[in-house]
Design a protein around this motif. Structure first.
Motif, short mmCIF file in Angstrom:
data_model
loop_
_atom_site.label_atom_id
_atom_site.label_comp_id
_atom_site.label_asym_id
_atom_site.label_seq_id
_atom_site.Cartn_x
_atom_site.Cartn_y
_atom_site.Cartn_z
N ALA A 54 0.84 -1.16 -0.02
CA ALA A 54 -0.05 -0.01 0.00
C ALA A 54 1.04 1.11 0.14
O ALA A 54 2.02 1.29 0.37
CB ALA A 54 -0.78 -0.14 1.18
N ASN A 55 0.38 2.30 -0.47
CA ASN A 55 0.94 3.66 -0.37
C ASN A 55 0.11 4.50 0.86
O ASN A 55 -1.00 4.62 0.83
CB ASN A 55 0.92 4.43 -1.65
CG ASN A 55 1.69 3.79 -2.69
OD1 ASN A 55 2.48 3.37 -2.68
ND2 ASN A 55 0.92 3.74 -3.95
N VAL A 56 0.94 5.14 1.70
CA VAL A 56 0.58 5.67 2.80
C VAL A 56 0.32 7.16 2.42
O VAL A 56 1.24 7.92 2.01
CB VAL A 56 1.51 5.61 4.07
CG1 VAL A 56 1.17 6.39 5.16
CG2 VAL A 56 1.49 4.11 4.21
N ARG A 99 2.38 14.22 -4.33
CA ARG A 99 2.13 13.49 -3.24
C ARG A 99 1.04 13.71 -2.41
O ARG A 99 0.90 13.35 -1.23
CB ARG A 99 3.60 13.66 -2.48
CG ARG A 99 4.69 13.05 -3.01
CD ARG A 99 6.05 13.49 -2.41
NE ARG A 99 6.05 12.82 -0.96
CZ ARG A 99 7.36 13.09 -0.26
NH1 ARG A 99 8.16 13.84 -0.57
NH2 ARG A 99 7.51 12.44 1.02
N VAL A 100 0.12 14.49 -2.79
CA VAL A 100 -0.90 15.08 -2.15
C VAL A 100 -2.46 14.55 -2.89
O VAL A 100 -2.44 14.53 -3.99
CB VAL A 100 -0.81 16.67 -2.07
CG1 VAL A 100 -2.31 16.91 -1.88
CG2 VAL A 100 0.01 17.01 -1.46
N SER A 101 -3.31 14.14 -1.83
CA SER A 101 -4.47 14.03 -2.39
C SER A 101 -5.47 14.68 -1.70
O SER A 101 -5.52 15.09 -0.41
CB SER A 101 -4.84 12.37 -2.01
OG SER A 101 -6.30 12.32 -1.85
N ASN A 227 -9.05 3.23 -1.57
CA ASN A 227 -8.38 4.10 -0.56
C ASN A 227 -9.22 3.34 0.67
O ASN A 227 -10.46 3.46 0.86
CB ASN A 227 -8.85 5.54 -0.69
CG ASN A 227 -8.27 6.36 0.21
OD1 ASN A 227 -8.11 5.91 1.56
ND2 ASN A 227 -7.98 7.71 -0.01
N LEU A 228 -8.40 2.57 1.29
CA LEU A 228 -9.00 2.09 2.63
C LEU A 228 -9.05 2.97 3.77
O LEU A 228 -9.63 2.48 4.84
CB LEU A 228 -8.02 0.91 2.99
CG LEU A 228 -7.82 -0.21 2.10
CD1 LEU A 228 -7.01 -1.13 2.57
CD2 LEU A 228 -8.76 -0.78 1.35
N GLY A 229 -8.66 4.35 3.66
CA GLY A 229 -8.99 5.27 4.90
C GLY A 229 -8.15 5.07 5.88
O GLY A 229 -7.05 4.55 5.99
N GLY A 230 -8.59 5.49 7.15
CA GLY A 230 -7.94 5.33 8.28
C GLY A 230 -8.74 4.44 8.97
O GLY A 230 -9.35 3.45 8.60
N GLY A 231 -8.89 4.51 10.49
CA GLY A 231 -9.51 3.62 11.45
C GLY A 231 -8.48 2.58 12.06
O GLY A 231 -8.97 2.14 12.92
N PHE A 232 -7.24 2.92 11.79
CA PHE A 232 -6.18 1.85 12.15
C PHE A 232 -5.94 2.40 13.73
O PHE A 232 -6.26 3.22 14.41
CB PHE A 232 -5.00 1.71 11.53
CG PHE A 232 -5.10 1.55 10.19
CD1 PHE A 232 -5.64 0.19 10.03
CD2 PHE A 232 -5.15 2.27 9.19
CE1 PHE A 232 -5.83 -0.29 8.61
CE2 PHE A 232 -5.63 2.13 7.93
CZ PHE A 232 -5.86 0.72 7.47
N PRO A 263 -5.87 -3.50 -7.17
CA PRO A 263 -5.40 -2.33 -7.77
C PRO A 263 -4.52 -1.56 -6.76
O PRO A 263 -4.06 -2.26 -5.50
CB PRO A 263 -6.75 -1.48 -7.90
CG PRO A 263 -7.83 -2.55 -7.02
CD PRO A 263 -6.99 -3.90 -6.68
N GLU A 264 -4.27 -0.26 -6.85
CA GLU A 264 -3.25 0.15 -6.02
C GLU A 264 -4.00 0.49 -4.77
O GLU A 264 -5.32 0.90 -4.90
CB GLU A 264 -2.87 1.87 -6.61
CG GLU A 264 -1.93 2.44 -5.51
CD GLU A 264 -2.13 4.13 -5.95
OE1 GLU A 264 -1.16 4.72 -5.09
OE2 GLU A 264 -2.68 4.49 -6.62
N ILE A 265 -3.23 0.52 -3.62
CA ILE A 265 -4.12 0.63 -2.35
C ILE A 265 -3.40 1.63 -1.73
O ILE A 265 -2.40 1.76 -1.56
CB ILE A 265 -3.85 -0.99 -1.59
CG1 ILE A 265 -4.30 -2.12 -2.29
CG2 ILE A 265 -4.57 -0.74 -0.03
CD1 ILE A 265 -5.77 -2.18 -2.35
N ILE A 266 -4.17 2.56 -1.14
CA ILE A 266 -3.87 3.76 -0.61
C ILE A 266 -4.44 3.59 0.84
O ILE A 266 -5.56 3.21 1.20
CB ILE A 266 -4.62 4.87 -1.04
CG1 ILE A 266 -3.71 5.24 -2.44
CG2 ILE A 266 -4.52 6.33 -0.08
CD1 ILE A 266 -4.18 6.57 -2.98
N LEU A 267 -3.50 4.04 1.80
CA LEU A 267 -4.19 4.09 3.45
C LEU A 267 -3.85 5.39 3.71
O LEU A 267 -2.96 6.11 3.62
CB LEU A 267 -3.15 3.11 4.28
CG LEU A 267 -2.85 1.80 3.98
CD1 LEU A 267 -1.64 1.11 4.94
CD2 LEU A 267 -4.23 0.99 3.99
#
Ligand code: PLP
Length: 391
Positions: A54-56, A99-101, A227-232, A263-267
């Motif tokens: 994943a990409n952080v 590097r920004v979303s 994009n799996l978001g936060g929540g960790f 696919p690409e995974i974003i955290l």
């Protein structure tokens, strides 16, 4: 025997770390937060190790201190940005806009234009009006649509209701994105902050998969990102699973649905990277009872809901509180210093506080690095914003 369980600092910090924080804090006037950036570095490394696929994108809202942004910049993190002001914070330290979303689904036209002019090319959306505006102000940009998720009751700080849309709407928006000349890039969700049920990711990933499949079959649109978001998790009271357990299960959910065509995974972690690194230090201002016979003590301290502890709202986030006193633990109400009756953090602090706690004693609110400084009001009742120090 006391019904309350005492806080053991060793469950939260190794001895050297806590000693260092305590020594640093010793002569400083309260309240303030001390943040140990070495812990953030370790949390980031753990995240990358556990999610190598994943990409952080660090959720800057958790704590935008320059010390933190610089550290994460140097570690190669990307950044999830909520406003033009956060964009300025990251670009001012030399982070390039690729590097920004722009992860906020609520944004002004003028800001979208500015993001685009500065080179940002990835935008979140969850509504038609917003999407059409992005198409006009950020032509050809990548968009990802945020869906609603379940799991509201198992997250300490739920986030889904205000943001996201139903699957059907997400599907239509991604089709519309293509018609508008945007790149339908992916789907995002946030299962709620401090999500204790890892299964929340399972149902969200399942929803994503069904949208992916329908878009491909019915429109030939192949999305490229989830994009799996936060929540960790962070280490509050009632600890939850380790990050490794989250990673293992989430990986399994992804494999179940996407096989080897991931696919690409974003955290977008915020809390899990920063909270553990911070200790908020306050001082007991007053201890009182409402009658001569009342069992319950009221403990008033110099930090409150309006100076950094808003996440105690509905007792959602339960900070472990450590004091140097060793007396028996007893129940108490813990409240802040302002003339506002909403300024009560805990009606029944479930770990109790020592009966020998006295005015002038220090209270150490553990796991307080995230969502404290940023929630602190500028000057409610004249109190200054929460001070922060970085080790
Ligand atoms: N991404 C978005 C869009 C958010 O709104 C938030 C938190 O509000 C986060 C990520 C960070 O979530 P967490 O602090 O649970 O890691």
């Amino acid at each position: 025997m006391s019904q309350f369980q005492s806080i053991d600092v060793a469950d939260y910090y190794d001895k050297d770390t806590f000693d260092r924080i305590e020594a640093f804090a010793k002569d400083k006037p309260t309240p303030f937060v001390v943040i140990d950036t070495q812990i953030i570095a370790k949390q980031y490394d753990d995240m990358v190790k556990n999610f190598p696929f994943a990409n952080v994108y660090y959720a800057v809202k958790a704590n935008p201190a320059k010390e933190i942004l610089t550290l994460l910049r140097d570690k190669g993190s990307n950044f999830d940005i909520a406003s033009i002001y956060e964009l300025e914070m990251v670009t001012s330290i030399g982070v390039s806009t690729d590097r920004v979303s722009y992860g906020n689904t609520i944004k002004k036209r003028v800001d979208v234009r500015s993001f685009y002019e500065q080179g940002v090319r990835m935008f979140a959306s969850d509504s038609e009006a917003d999407l059409r505006m992005i198409a006009e102000e950020a032509p050809g940009a990548k968009v990802y649509v945020r869906i609603l998720t379940e799991g509201t009751h198992t997250a300490d700080w739920p986030l889904s209701r205000k943001f996201g849309c139903q699957n059907e709407m997400a599907y239509d928006l991604l089709v519309l994105a293509k018609e508008l000349g945007l790149q339908p890039h992916g789907i995002s969700f946030h299962v709620g902050s401090q999500q204790r049920d890892i299964g929340a990711w399972d149902s969200a990933i399942g929803k994503v998969k069904s949208i992916y499949d329908r878009l491909k079959e019915e429109h030939g649109i192949v999305l490229k990102m989830i994009n799996l978001g936060g929540g960790f998790p962070a280490n509050y009271m009632d600890k939850t699973n380790e990050l490794g357990v989250y990673a293992q299960q989430i990986k399994h959910f992804l494999e179940e649905d996407f096989g080897d065509e991931l696919p690409e995974i974003i955290l977008e972690p915020g809390r899990s990277l920063i909270s553990n690194a911070g200790v908020l230090v306050s001082e007991v201002v007053l201890i009182s009872r409402k009658s001569h016979t009342a069992l319950e003590r009221w403990v008033f301290t110099d930090v409150g809901k309006f100076s950094g502890l808003i996440e105690t709202m509905d007792e959602a986030i339960k900070f472990p509180i450590y004091t140097d006193r060793k007396g028996e633990l007893d129940k108490c109400v813990i409240a802040g210093p302002t003339c506002d009756s909403a300024d009560i953090m805990y009606e029944h602090y479930s770990y109790g506080l020592p009966t020998d706690l006295a005015i002038g004693d220090r209270m150490y609110w553990l796991t307080a690095g995230a969502y404290t400084t940023t929630y602190s009001a500028v000057c409610f009742n004249g109190f200054p914003p929460l001070k922060d120090y970085y080790l």
